[in-house]
Motif scaffolding. Structure first.
Motif, short mmCIF file in Angstrom:
data_model
loop_
_atom_site.label_atom_id
_atom_site.label_comp_id
_atom_site.label_asym_id
_atom_site.label_seq_id
_atom_site.Cartn_x
_atom_site.Cartn_y
_atom_site.Cartn_z
N VAL A 1 4.58 32.46 51.79
CA VAL A 1 4.02 31.52 50.82
C VAL A 1 4.12 30.07 51.30
N VAL A 2 5.24 29.71 51.94
CA VAL A 2 5.40 28.32 52.37
C VAL A 2 4.37 27.97 53.44
N LEU A 3 4.01 28.93 54.29
CA LEU A 3 3.00 28.67 55.32
C LEU A 3 1.62 28.59 54.69
N ALA A 4 1.34 29.48 53.75
CA ALA A 4 0.05 29.43 53.06
C ALA A 4 -0.12 28.11 52.32
N ALA A 5 0.94 27.65 51.66
CA ALA A 5 0.88 26.38 50.94
C ALA A 5 0.64 25.22 51.90
N ALA A 6 1.29 25.25 53.06
CA ALA A 6 1.09 24.20 54.06
C ALA A 6 -0.34 24.21 54.58
N ALA A 7 -0.91 25.40 54.78
CA ALA A 7 -2.30 25.50 55.23
C ALA A 7 -3.24 24.92 54.19
N VAL A 8 -2.95 25.16 52.93
CA VAL A 8 -3.78 24.62 51.84
C VAL A 8 -3.70 23.09 51.83
N ARG A 9 -2.50 22.56 51.97
CA ARG A 9 -2.36 21.10 52.01
C ARG A 9 -3.10 20.52 53.21
N GLY A 10 -3.03 21.22 54.34
CA GLY A 10 -3.76 20.76 55.52
C GLY A 10 -5.25 20.76 55.30
N LEU A 11 -5.77 21.78 54.63
CA LEU A 11 -7.20 21.84 54.34
C LEU A 11 -7.62 20.70 53.42
N GLY A 12 -6.73 20.33 52.50
CA GLY A 12 -7.05 19.19 51.65
C GLY A 12 -7.16 17.91 52.45
N ASP A 13 -6.25 17.71 53.40
CA ASP A 13 -6.30 16.52 54.24
C ASP A 13 -7.50 16.54 55.19
N ALA A 14 -7.96 17.74 55.56
CA ALA A 14 -9.10 17.84 56.48
C ALA A 14 -10.37 17.30 55.86
N GLY A 15 -10.50 17.36 54.54
CA GLY A 15 -11.66 16.79 53.87
C GLY A 15 -12.93 17.59 54.02
N ASP A 16 -12.82 18.86 54.40
CA ASP A 16 -13.99 19.72 54.59
C ASP A 16 -14.18 20.58 53.35
N LYS A 17 -15.29 20.39 52.66
CA LYS A 17 -15.51 21.09 51.39
C LYS A 17 -15.81 22.57 51.57
N ARG A 18 -15.91 23.04 52.80
CA ARG A 18 -16.04 24.48 53.02
C ARG A 18 -14.83 25.23 52.48
N ALA A 19 -13.70 24.52 52.39
CA ALA A 19 -12.47 25.18 51.97
C ALA A 19 -12.30 25.25 50.46
N VAL A 20 -13.19 24.62 49.68
CA VAL A 20 -12.99 24.53 48.23
C VAL A 20 -12.92 25.90 47.59
#
Length: 706
Positions: A201-220
């Motif tokens: 879970v901690v890695l998945a949460a970090a990946a989600v935070r990273g996707l938010g910082d990436a600014g790519d709406k493909r991840a929404v």
């Protein structure tokens, strides 16, 4: 013979004199004084003696930084390839001056190994050394020096994070996932998307935070699905990421989270409020205003107040039933004047037997601001006062003393003790460390011109009334002040010194809204020791308009640790006067977290006279307000600050580099194009965006992304 011997004697004297001077310099290298050793190294370097290289090598290991710095210069002047490794070590020295000297020395060697050291250390050093490294590479005739080191640093960071994500331990992979996201590269998004469903879970949460910082709406889409997860950390990360991605299409999903009244509901509501206004976001906010938790409902309704309010019919339907009235009243309270049409359905609840509903109705009508309800509130005031009259009657007729007796005053001198008191007892009562600290703090406050806050002396031996029982009366008092009821000023003055904290707070908050006379009384409450009272009062003074704001500005120099509360309240106001500039500049000079808010306010009031103060604040390398100071200088738009601001394009923190680039864009600076262009290859997306926007005339940050 006498004529021929004279040149020989002169030459002999010259040789002896030189040798004597050199012997002295060699002796000075052993001096216990660092400055003498440093001067000896400098003078020996000026003699250009190849045999002295070993001396400079030893000096490079000296305990004193001043000696190591001179040794670096001497080693560079030798241009001997053998000294490159030693200069590389000095480039990692703990002292910035030594680092800078070593960098310039390496530029004189001019071989690939020296360049490699400079390129490697750029990403590991602080702002000053990074700037010197770029200059050193330029001196070594390296084309596009800054662009090359920035690109090399970005590649190193990318490779390191990619490797760590694949092969590191779990904590390292968590950090790498977030850092990859901050790069904003499409490849980073491709790497992180599969990780949002990782079993850790901690890695998945970090990946989600990273996707938010990436600014790519493909991840929404993938992130929005995580709102249905049961892990709080994963849900929090998803909401944070969606807030950064700013896609209003997910407002209905966030609305469901905001209505579940869980620990993450306030965060989901903040995300909806931050989105661009659309019919979906308005509908979500109105739904939360009706059915969210009380605190969330108030925030949602207040957000809709400036957007014209919510549909009246659903709220009116709630107000028509006892079981749902609380929801309707909460919505009206937040919507304020925009809910004027609902006032006839609110006023009947002022006479409700249920105390909770009655208080909500009082707050609701006060928020709407219609003076027609004043008689009803005055009747409520009379009822509440009578209900408390018997409970609050003093059962001790004599007034309690408000000062210690001479024999019991803990702050008194030893001479105030009874003469028969034992020596040990006298020492224990008057020489404790805590008392001394309090006395010193009080003296410092007096010396700085700040008033010393004293605890309020009790007026009762025992208060028979619980604070919660006084809340209804306090609510009515506050409502009468908000509606500016006749006689409210004198009424609240009478409660401004009440022994009860709820009543005193309500009175002071109300007085803050009643013009200059009320503010004159209310402002003294900021010097009370109760922090909750100070915070509530500061906000009320801001809501009171220009008079209240002026009072806060005037009191600011007298405040101690409470400055942060006052400044935070002032940031909510659009009425901070230009005359506040000197006071705010003094806060910036003092430094600390308060300086950040002061810089924001200086920019808001366009205090051009504050430019020198803000520039001076950037001299403090560790200031926590650097980012805000840079942005403030950019907003003020004074070109004289461009050179100082541009230094932070070399800062080791990406948020500072981005702020410097943004500031340069705001002030229209055009002489830093080389550095800004180099930052378009920066590892961090925010820096690339800011640098690109600064280079694009009239462009936006997204246009500068690369």
């Amino acid at each position: 013979m006498r004529t021929g011997a004279r040149p020989f004697i002169l030459m002999l004297a010259l040789v002896v004199g030189c040798n004597g001077s050199r012997d002295q310099l060699l002796a000075d290298l052993q001096s216990p004084r660092p400055e003498v050793r440093a001067l000896a190294v400098k003078k020996l370097a000026g003699q250009n003696n190849a045999d002295d290289l070993i001396l400079f090598t030893r000096a490079a290991k000296d305990l004193a930084a001043i000696v190591r710095a001179e040794a670096a210069v001497a080693l560079g002047e030798s241009q001997d390839p053998r000294v490159v490794d030693l200069l590389g070590e000095l480039l990692e020295d703990s002292d910035e001056e030594v680092q800078g000297r070593a960098a310039m020395a390496l530029s004189k060697v001019k071989n690939d190994k020296a360049k490699a050291y400079l390129m490697l250390q750029y990403g590991r050093r602080g702002r000053t050394t990074r700037q010197v490294i770029v200059q050193a590479l330029k001196n070594a005739n390296v084309p596009g020096a800054m662009a090359e080191v920035v690109a090399a640093e970005a590649k190193s960071q990318w490779d390191r994070n990619l490797l760590t994500l694949s092969e590191g331990e779990l904590p390292e992979r968590v950090g790498a996932a977030e850092e990859l996201g901050k790069s904003g590269r499409p490849e980073a998004v491709n790497r992180l998307l599969p990780l949002v469903r990782d079993s850790q879970v901690v890695l998945a949460a970090a990946a989600v935070r990273g996707l938010g910082d990436a600014g790519d709406k493909r991840a929404v889409g993938a992130i929005a699905l995580l709102l249905d997860e049961s892990f709080p950390e994963l849900r929090e990360s998803a909401i944070t990421a969606l807030m950064k991605l700013q896609d209003p299409a997910v407002a209905p999903r966030l609305q469901a989270v905001a209505l579940e009244k869980s620990a993450v509901s306030p965060q989901a509501l903040d995300a909806i409020v931050s989105f661009p206004r659309t019919p979906e976001t308005d509908a979500a906010l109105c739904a939360v205003a009706l059915d969210g938790a009380p605190a969330d409902a108030l925030v949602a309704a207040q957000a809709m107040r400036s957007r014209g309010g919510c549909p009246a019919d659903p709220i009116g339907e709630r107000l028509s039933r006892v079981t749902t009235a609380a929801n309707g009243l909460q919505a009206v309270m937040g919507l304020g004047p925009s809910a004027q049409a609902l006032l006839p359905k609110v006023t009947p609840w002022l006479q409700q037997n249920d105390a909770a509903l009655r208080l909500l109705a009082v707050d609701a009508v006060a928020s709407v601001g219609d003076a027609s309800v004043i008689p009803l509130l005055q009747k409520l005031l009379e009822q509440e006062s009578k209900g408390l009259e018997a409970l609050r009657t003093d059962w001790v007729v004599q007034k309690l003393p408000e000062a210690y007796g001479a024999e019991f005053d803990p702050s008194g001198s030893a001479s105030s003790l009874p003469t028969g008191a034992p020596k040990d007892e006298r020492a224990a009562r008057h020489a404790t460390l805590f008392d001394r600290v309090k006395a010193l703090n009080a003296q410092r406050a007096r010396d700085s011109g700040r008033p010393v806050v004293k605890p309020r002396a009790p007026t009762e031996l025992f208060d028979d009334v619980e604070p919660a029982r006084l809340v209804p009366l306090a609510t009515v008092l506050r409502a009468l002040a908000m509606l500016r009821a006749p006689g409210a000023l004198e009424l609240l003055k009478g409660y401004s010194q009440d022994s009860s904290l709820p009543l005193r707070t309500a009175a002071l908050q109300g007085l803050a809204r009643l013009g200059a006379e009320g503010v004159a009384v209310a402002r003294e409450g900021l010097l009370e020791p109760e922090r909750d009272l100070q915070k509530a009062l500061a906000i009320s003074l801001v809501d009171g308009g220009e008079v209240g704001v002026a009072a806060l500005v005037e009191l600011l120099p007298k405040m101690g640790s409470e400055k942060l509360l006052v400044l935070d309240a002032l940031t909510r106001s659009t009425a901070v006067p230009a005359s506040a500039s000197p006071v705010l500049q003094a806060v910036v000079k003092d430094g600390g977290p308060e300086a950040a808010l002061a810089a924001v306010l200086l920019a808001r009031i366009q205090a051009k006279d504050a430019v020198p103060t803000l520039i001076k604040a950037l001299d403090e390398t560790n200031t926590v307000a650097r980012r805000d100071v840079l942005l403030a200088l950019g907003t003020l738009g004074d070109a004289q600050a461009a050179d100082v601001v541009s230094r932070d394009l070399f800062h080791d923190l990406p948020e500072i580099r981005a702020a410097a680039a943004t500031a340069l864009k705001r002030m229209g600076a055009t002489t830093q194009t080389e550095s800004l262009d180099a930052l378009r290859s920066d590892y961090y997306r925010t820096v690339r965006d800011a640098a690109g926007a600064a280079l694009a005339k009239g462009g936006t940050a997204s246009e500068g992304a690369r």
